[in-house]
Write an enzyme that holds these catalytic residues in place. Structure first.
Site, PDB file in Angstrom:
ATOM      1  N   MET A   1       0.848  -1.194   0.000  1.00  0.00           N
ATOM      2  CA  MET A   1       0.000   0.000   0.000  1.00  0.00           C
ATOM      3  C   MET A   1       0.883   1.242   0.000  1.00  0.00           C
ATOM      4  O   MET A   1       1.679   1.448   0.923  1.00  0.00           O
ATOM      5  CB  MET A   1      -0.934  -0.012   1.209  1.00  0.00           C
ATOM      6  CG  MET A   1      -2.001  -1.089   1.148  1.00  0.00           C
ATOM      7  SD  MET A   1      -3.049  -1.161   2.626  1.00  0.00           S
ATOM      8  CE  MET A   1      -1.995  -2.115   3.745  1.00  0.00           C
ATOM      9  N   LEU A   2       0.745   2.044  -1.037  1.00  0.00           N
ATOM     10  CA  LEU A   2       1.586   3.220  -1.236  1.00  0.00           C
ATOM     11  C   LEU A   2       1.456   4.181  -0.068  1.00  0.00           C
ATOM     12  O   LEU A   2       0.347   4.514   0.365  1.00  0.00           O
ATOM     13  CB  LEU A   2       1.204   3.915  -2.540  1.00  0.00           C
ATOM     14  CG  LEU A   2       2.148   5.018  -3.035  1.00  0.00           C
ATOM     15  CD1 LEU A   2       3.528   4.450  -3.323  1.00  0.00           C
ATOM     16  CD2 LEU A   2       1.571   5.693  -4.275  1.00  0.00           C
TER      17      LEU A   2
ATOM     18  N   GLN B   1       7.574  -5.108  -3.755  1.00  0.00           N
ATOM     19  CA  GLN B   1       6.778  -4.973  -4.969  1.00  0.00           C
ATOM     20  C   GLN B   1       7.417  -3.937  -5.880  1.00  0.00           C
ATOM     21  O   GLN B   1       7.719  -2.817  -5.460  1.00  0.00           O
ATOM     22  CB  GLN B   1       5.334  -4.560  -4.687  1.00  0.00           C
ATOM     23  CG  GLN B   1       4.515  -4.577  -5.980  1.00  0.00           C
ATOM     24  CD  GLN B   1       3.081  -4.134  -5.823  1.00  0.00           C
ATOM     25  OE1 GLN B   1       2.812  -2.963  -5.595  1.00  0.00           O
ATOM     26  NE2 GLN B   1       2.153  -5.079  -5.949  1.00  0.00           N
TER      27      GLN B   1
ATOM     28  N   CYS C   1      -2.165  -1.711 -10.322  1.00  0.00           N
ATOM     29  CA  CYS C   1      -2.396  -0.328  -9.923  1.00  0.00           C
ATOM     30  C   CYS C   1      -2.957   0.475 -11.098  1.00  0.00           C
ATOM     31  O   CYS C   1      -2.359   0.488 -12.182  1.00  0.00           O
ATOM     32  CB  CYS C   1      -1.107   0.311  -9.429  1.00  0.00           C
ATOM     33  SG  CYS C   1      -1.308   2.025  -8.890  1.00  0.00           S
TER      34      CYS C   1
ATOM     35  N   LYS D   1       1.010  -9.562  -9.004  1.00  0.00           N
ATOM     36  CA  LYS D   1      -0.272  -9.133  -8.431  1.00  0.00           C
ATOM     37  C   LYS D   1      -1.045  -8.407  -9.527  1.00  0.00           C
ATOM     38  O   LYS D   1      -0.508  -7.489 -10.168  1.00  0.00           O
ATOM     39  CB  LYS D   1      -0.059  -8.223  -7.228  1.00  0.00           C
ATOM     40  CG  LYS D   1      -1.346  -7.874  -6.475  1.00  0.00           C
ATOM     41  CD  LYS D   1      -1.042  -7.101  -5.189  1.00  0.00           C
ATOM     42  CE  LYS D   1      -2.299  -6.915  -4.335  1.00  0.00           C
ATOM     43  NZ  LYS D   1      -3.280  -6.005  -4.948  1.00  0.00           N
TER      44      LYS D   1
ATOM     45  N   ASN E   1      -7.432 -11.144  -2.965  1.00  0.00           N
ATOM     46  CA  ASN E   1      -7.307  -9.823  -2.347  1.00  0.00           C
ATOM     47  C   ASN E   1      -8.508  -8.977  -2.752  1.00  0.00           C
ATOM     48  O   ASN E   1      -9.041  -9.136  -3.841  1.00  0.00           O
ATOM     49  CB  ASN E   1      -5.989  -9.172  -2.815  1.00  0.00           C
ATOM     50  CG  ASN E   1      -5.876  -7.710  -2.454  1.00  0.00           C
ATOM     51  OD1 ASN E   1      -5.707  -6.863  -3.330  1.00  0.00           O
ATOM     52  ND2 ASN E   1      -5.948  -7.388  -1.179  1.00  0.00           N
TER      53      ASN E   1
ATOM     54  N   GLY F   1      -5.628  -5.783   2.870  1.00  0.00           N
ATOM     55  CA  GLY F   1      -5.106  -4.447   2.618  1.00  0.00           C
ATOM     56  C   GLY F   1      -5.413  -3.480   3.739  1.00  0.00           C
ATOM     57  O   GLY F   1      -4.900  -3.589   4.848  1.00  0.00           O
ATOM     58  N   ARG F   2      -6.319  -2.547   3.474  1.00  0.00           N
ATOM     59  CA  ARG F   2      -6.515  -1.418   4.373  1.00  0.00           C
ATOM     60  C   ARG F   2      -6.982  -1.782   5.778  1.00  0.00           C
ATOM     61  O   ARG F   2      -6.701  -1.063   6.733  1.00  0.00           O
ATOM     62  CB  ARG F   2      -7.462  -0.411   3.711  1.00  0.00           C
ATOM     63  CG  ARG F   2      -6.682   0.467   2.762  1.00  0.00           C
ATOM     64  CD  ARG F   2      -7.451   1.018   1.617  1.00  0.00           C
ATOM     65  NE  ARG F   2      -6.554   1.865   0.841  1.00  0.00           N
ATOM     66  CZ  ARG F   2      -5.623   1.403   0.002  1.00  0.00           C
ATOM     67  NH1 ARG F   2      -5.469   0.112  -0.169  1.00  0.00           N
ATOM     68  NH2 ARG F   2      -4.829   2.233  -0.646  1.00  0.00           N
TER      69      ARG F   2
END
Length: 379
Positions: A61-62, A113, A143, A182, A255, A277-278
């Site tokens: 996660m950026l 990544q 992305c 991914k 995911n 993720g979040r």
């Protein structure tokens, strides 16, 4: 007595030796029952045979999954895989490698990544990642951000599977560690299952890649922001399940939109692994029971007080390291650590208060913890 002593993390995976520094905080801190903060200074690199499975992992996660977040996450789960933010391959090849690749080996198992579409640069970057001690290199084909599209990589690569194959082959030829990918289930209005099946099937035939992490949504390259791309395109978990049925020899990880341990358990009936993720960022203690639930790990999970004390000790070490780290860099990842507890709002407010943070003093963490500790009843 205040001070440091050496010990070993016997909870580490087999064939892995963690060197542990135990810090006993000064008496004024008074953490009552939990006054030891453990943090791993260095771990002898894991051999491939000793790595846990990718049954659980935390997504790249950026701006979020940097080394400070990953090291905090590693204190909560010993076994789940941790993924870096996406790093542009060109930044590694032509920029400051230490800036982009340095990490504390106590984070392992950890994957880097990479974003990019130039096989040559990706190969060099993958080789550098291996040299720095990463356990895996992952290629971003999911992305959808405009910035990534301008660089002709990310989700738009799904429209050029042959280029993806060239990239994966160049990376795998350069390293011994696994190279994974991914991706999404399609791009724009591609709604048929066969789109993602053909993408995976082609890469299975043309590359040595055997691990596919599938975000179960389409990526819309036009008309949606990156945030909207995580919410608007419908989730199609059944597509990911079908991939595992059609390609049983591949390792398929799912995911997208998964937020509870109950949901994780359900998905694991159909795929090899689940990437969160979040939710793992905003509510880090979701990971608290992962080792016991999904890895049959019988070690006692870390307690809140130990985490707070560890975070204090870690912040002191990082601020003193001379690498330009300030307290805000560390505590911004811990704002959700007390999620669900009384005075969690006070914890968040104190650790995000610019006036309190300006002194760059890790004792702020302990002061915030006191507010939470005294408001809750502990077993």
């Amino acid at each position: 007595m205040n001070g440091f002593s050496l010990s070993y993390n016997t909870a580490a995976p087999s064939d892995t030796l963690y060197i542990i520094l135990i810090y006993r905080p000064i008496s004024k801190v008074n953490l009552i029952h939990y006054n030891n903060a453990l943090f791993c200074l260095k771990v002898i690199s894991m051999s491939a045979s000793s790595l846990p499975s990718r049954r659980l992992s935390v997504a790249p996660m950026l701006d979020w999954t940097d080394r400070h977040y990953r090291f905090m996450a590693r204190q909560i789960t010993r076994n789940a895989w941790l993924y870096s933010e996406m790093v542009n391959s060109g930044a590694v090849v032509y920029g400051d490698k230490d800036r982009f690749l340095s990490f504390n080996e106590g984070e392992q198992p950890v994957a880097l990544q990479l974003g990019g579409s130039d096989p040559h640069d990706l190969a060099i970057a993958a080789k550098a990642a291996e040299a720095y001690g990463y356990n895996e290199v992952n290629l971003n084909c999911g992305c959808p951000s405009p910035r990534v599209q301008k660089g002709a990589f990310g989700a738009c690569l799904m429209n050029d599977v042959d280029l993806v194959a060239d990239c994966l082959n160049a990376m795998q030829d350069a390293v011994e560690i696994p190279v994974t990918v991914k991706h999404r289930i399609g791009v724009d209005r591609q709604t048929e299952y066969q789109v993602v099946a053909d993408f995976v099937g082609t890469l299975r035939e043309k590359t040595a890649c055997r691990t596919f992490i599938v975000h179960a949504r389409n990526a819309w390259l036009d008309g949606l922001s990156p945030k909207e791309n995580r919410e608007v395109p419908p989730l199609k978990y059944e597509y990911v399940y079908r991939l595992k049925q059609e390609f049983p020899d591949l390792e398929i990880l799912i995911n997208g939109g998964i937020t509870t341990n109950e949901e994780i358990s359900e998905h694991l009936k159909f795929v090899d692994g689940v990437m969160i993720g979040r939710e793992a960022y905003h509510n880090p203690m979701l990971m608290h029971d992962w080792d016991a639930l999904f890895y049959n790990d019988t070690h006692a999970p870390i307690q809140y007080a130990d985490l707070a004390a560890w975070l204090y000790t870690y912040s002191r070490e990082q601020i003193a390291s001379g690498r330009g780290t300030i307290l805000r860099h560390i505590v911004r990842h811990a704002l959700g650590l007390m999620h669900g507890l009384k005075n969690a709002r006070t914890w968040r407010r104190m650790l995000s208060d610019a006036t309190l943070l300006k002194d760059n003093d890790g004792s702020l963490i302990l002061d915030a913890w006191k507010e939470v500790e005294r408001a809750n009843i502990w077993d």
